[in-house]
Design an enzyme around this catalytic site. Structure first.
Site, short mmCIF file in Angstrom:
data_model
loop_
_atom_site.label_atom_id
_atom_site.label_comp_id
_atom_site.label_asym_id
_atom_site.label_seq_id
_atom_site.Cartn_x
_atom_site.Cartn_y
_atom_site.Cartn_z
CB CYS A 130 -2.83 -31.92 14.43
SG CYS A 130 -1.83 -30.42 14.25
CD GLU A 148 -1.66 -32.39 11.34
OE1 GLU A 148 -0.37 -33.39 11.65
OE2 GLU A 148 -1.01 -31.20 11.50
CB CYS A 204 1.19 -33.19 17.27
SG CYS A 204 0.32 -31.73 16.87
CG HIS A 207 0.13 -28.26 14.28
ND1 HIS A 207 0.57 -28.65 14.95
CD2 HIS A 207 0.76 -27.20 14.93
CE1 HIS A 207 1.31 -28.56 16.14
NE2 HIS A 207 0.99 -27.09 16.22
#
Length: 298
Positions: free
Chosen positions: A132, A104, A129, A102
């Site tokens: 994360c 992040e 999400c 992801h």
């Protein structure tokens, strides 16, 4: 320089484009802005702090590798010294979706591989999400981390993750990004790439399984990118060392076809192993990439 970066440059405010363009075209640019460069951008654009980081998000998203979703997410983290580290989501075809990185995670890992030990905030072009949010909760200084989205006020991580479960709930004091070394040695290893994988394993974060592990990727032009295992209290958001090394290569603008060989070093007297998943991911990228392996004793 990748085409997506050239396109992203045109999305920046006109006052930023000439300043940033010079850096993007430099061969040494690696998706990082120093405090001095941040100051130059602020002076040129009249944007400061959060407004500047929001304006730079298209550059971060330009590093996305999304052959599955075609949905590009960009993130920018700021270190304590003011350095900005870009990151973007990465997808691998041919393996299960759990191997996805992801945005992040990418930005945070990018900062980690550059030596950052604490982050003050993260700016993202889409709401993080749950995966994360949990990943960020493992961070050194997570209680003070601020999240900024394009159309929302800045909020703390724990506003997005109330009643959080984290390392303290499992009696773990170590935090991801905090300065730590695992005392692993490479005295009996001759291969230089495996030695670098051991160096990465030494600063990995694996307090739950004890599988301190690292990966070193060598490219066709001799560049080496290292990645460390980033374990999480909730287990599933953990980030394997290969992915962290791939992030480092991606943010330096190296595509997967430039990978010449990979080395994995991990503690073998632990409860998990990265060997099978690392091999599977490399087979999906290119089955001809050799994987060197060293089993270590903690």
């Amino acid at each position: 320089m990748r085409t997506a970066l050239i396109d992203a440059l045109t999305q920046l405010p006109d006052s930023l484009q000439s300043t940033v363009s010079e850096w993007l075209h430099a061969s040494a640019f690696d998706a990082t802005f120093t405090p001095a460069q941040v100051a130059d951008m602020e002076a040129a654009s009249g944007l400061s702090g959060t407004a500047l980081r929001l304006a730079l998000l298209p550059l971060a998203a330009a590093y996305a590798v999304t052959p599955i979703s075609r949905f590009n997410v960009g993130a920018i983290v700021r270190g304590e010294d003011g350095t900005l580290y870009l990151g973007a989501n990465i997808e691998l075809t041919g393996v299960q979706l759990g191997q996805t990185v992801h945005a992040e995670q990418s930005a945070i890992s990018h900062a980690w591989t550059k030596g950052a030990t604490r982050l003050t905030d993260i700016t993202i072009n889409y709401s993080p999400c749950g995966h994360c949010r949990q990943f960020m909760n493992e961070l050194n200084g997570a209680e003070d981390l601020v999240i900024q989205l394009p159309k929302s006020d800045a909020k703390s991580l724990h506003t997005y993750l109330p009643e959080a479960f984290g390392p303290a709930d499992l009696g773990i004091e170590a935090r991801l990004l905090a300065d730590q070394t695992q005392g692993l040695t490479a005295d009996d290893i001759d291969d230089p790439l495996l030695k670098q994988a051991v160096e990465a394993a030494n600063i990995s974060h694996a307090p739950y399984s004890g599988n301190y592990s690292g990966v070193a990727i060598e490219t066709s032009d001799g560049r080496v990118f290292k990645g460390m295992y980033a374990e999480n209290a909730a287990f599933n958001p953990s980030l394997p060392p290969l992915q962290v090394a791939l992030i480092a290569a991606n943010m330096a603008d190296y595509s997967w076809d430039k990978i010449a060989s990979v080395a994995l070093a991990e503690v073998v007297n632990s409860t998990v192993s990265h060997l099978a998943d690392t091999q599977a991911s490399l087979d999906a990228i290119n089955p001809d990439i050799p994987l060197l392996y060293a089993g270590l004793r903690a």
